[in-house]
Enzyme design. Structure first.
Site, PDB file in Angstrom:
ATOM      1  N   GLY A  46      30.108 -17.855 -43.716  1.00  0.00           N
ATOM      2  CA  GLY A  46      30.244 -16.412 -43.616  1.00  0.00           C
ATOM      3  C   GLY A  46      30.863 -15.858 -44.889  1.00  0.00           C
ATOM      4  N   GLN A  51      35.344  -9.892 -50.178  1.00  0.00           N
ATOM      5  CA  GLN A  51      35.499 -11.178 -50.882  1.00  0.00           C
ATOM      6  C   GLN A  51      34.735 -11.205 -52.204  1.00  0.00           C
ATOM      7  OE1 GLN A  51      34.483 -13.638 -47.171  1.00  0.00           O
ATOM      8  NE2 GLN A  51      35.924 -14.934 -48.270  1.00  0.00           N
ATOM      9  N   CYS A  96      38.207 -20.641 -45.563  1.00  0.00           N
ATOM     10  CA  CYS A  96      37.760 -19.364 -46.113  1.00  0.00           C
ATOM     11  C   CYS A  96      37.474 -19.556 -47.599  1.00  0.00           C
ATOM     12  CB  CYS A  96      38.853 -18.318 -45.918  1.00  0.00           C
ATOM     13  SG  CYS A  96      38.433 -16.702 -46.573  1.00  0.00           S
ATOM     14  N   LEU A  97      36.360 -19.008 -48.056  1.00  0.00           N
ATOM     15  CA  LEU A  97      35.995 -19.174 -49.471  1.00  0.00           C
ATOM     16  C   LEU A  97      37.020 -18.510 -50.391  1.00  0.00           C
ATOM     17  CD1 LEU A  97      32.135 -18.598 -49.243  1.00  0.00           C
ATOM     18  CD2 LEU A  97      33.359 -20.768 -49.428  1.00  0.00           C
ATOM     19  N   HIS A 138      36.251 -13.854 -37.813  1.00  0.00           N
ATOM     20  CA  HIS A 138      36.869 -14.141 -39.119  1.00  0.00           C
ATOM     21  C   HIS A 138      36.385 -13.130 -40.170  1.00  0.00           C
ATOM     22  CE1 HIS A 138      38.099 -17.191 -42.370  1.00  0.00           C
ATOM     23  NE2 HIS A 138      37.395 -16.277 -43.035  1.00  0.00           N
ATOM     24  N   GLU A 139      35.071 -12.895 -40.207  1.00  0.00           N
ATOM     25  CA  GLU A 139      34.519 -12.004 -41.242  1.00  0.00           C
ATOM     26  C   GLU A 139      34.870 -10.546 -40.978  1.00  0.00           C
ATOM     27  OE1 GLU A 139      33.654 -13.467 -43.806  1.00  0.00           O
ATOM     28  OE2 GLU A 139      33.363 -15.437 -42.919  1.00  0.00           O
ATOM     29  N   HIS A 142      38.179  -9.690 -42.267  1.00  0.00           N
ATOM     30  CA  HIS A 142      38.210  -9.416 -43.718  1.00  0.00           C
ATOM     31  C   HIS A 142      38.044  -7.920 -43.998  1.00  0.00           C
ATOM     32  CE1 HIS A 142      38.434 -13.178 -45.937  1.00  0.00           C
ATOM     33  NE2 HIS A 142      37.505 -13.748 -45.188  1.00  0.00           N
TER      34      HIS A 142
HETATM   35 NI    NI Z   1      37.060 -15.806 -45.050  1.00  0.00          NI
END
Ligand code: NI
Length: 174
Positions: A46, A51, A96-97, A138-139, A142
């Site tokens: 995701g 991000q 998480c990236l 999660h996304e 963000h």
């Molecule tokens: Ni993330």
């Protein structure tokens, strides 16, 4: 399509609240395509627009299991909104990236129903459980400036951030 830069903790852009998208036009579709390419290149499941430094309410998700032989199934969600949640909660290890190479267990709803605009700007709803439900929560977090590390205990967060710091220091030495 183009690969975008992924902003990492503690970049302040990750703490900000994103704005709703007014219209799903070609610019938004280009961003969706670029985000998907960026996510696949980083082997993530995701990615949210903040991000990549864009404060718009946009996420992409693909939770297909390559090892199980499943085909890619990208989901583009504009202005996603959780409209129903299961009573049951589950604890699942997340990464998480924007917080590279770190993982921690986070409590989430086992199932969610999300309303959103798709790639064509059509209003849709999706009901998800399993990994897809976790990725959606999660996304969407963000988009409100919330990282998964904000949802774990202070002690666990401090340990995780110390490991992140160590990893980055190690990278610099190489
Ligand atoms: Ni993330």
């Amino acid at each position: 399509m183009a690969k975008l830069k992924i902003f990492e903790y503690p970049d302040p852009v990750l703490k900000q609240k994103s704005e709703p998208v007014e219209k799903v036009d070609d610019d938004i579709r280009r961003l969706l395509d670029d985000m998907l390419e960026t996510m696949y290149a980083a082997a993530g499941v995701g990615l949210a627009a903040p991000q990549v430094g864009v404060l718009k309410r946009i996420i992409v998700i693909d939770t297909h299991d390559e090892e199980e032989g499943e085909e890619p199934c990208p989901l583009f969600l504009v202005n996603p909104e959780i409209i129903a949640r299961s009573e049951e909660q589950v604890c699942h290890e997340e990464g998480c990236l924007s917080v590279p190479e770190q993982h921690a267990e986070v409590m989430r709803y086992a199932g969610v129903k999300v309303r959103y605009l798709d790639y064509q700007g059509q209003e849709r709803e999706i009901e998800a459980d399993g990994l897809k439900a976790i990725a959606l929560q999660h996304e969407i977090d963000h988009l409100d400036g919330i990282l998964y590390i904000d949802r774990i205990s202070r002690l666990k967060r401090q340990m995780l951030l110390k490991k992140l710091q160590k990893m980055r220091a190690g990278e610099k030495e190489e």
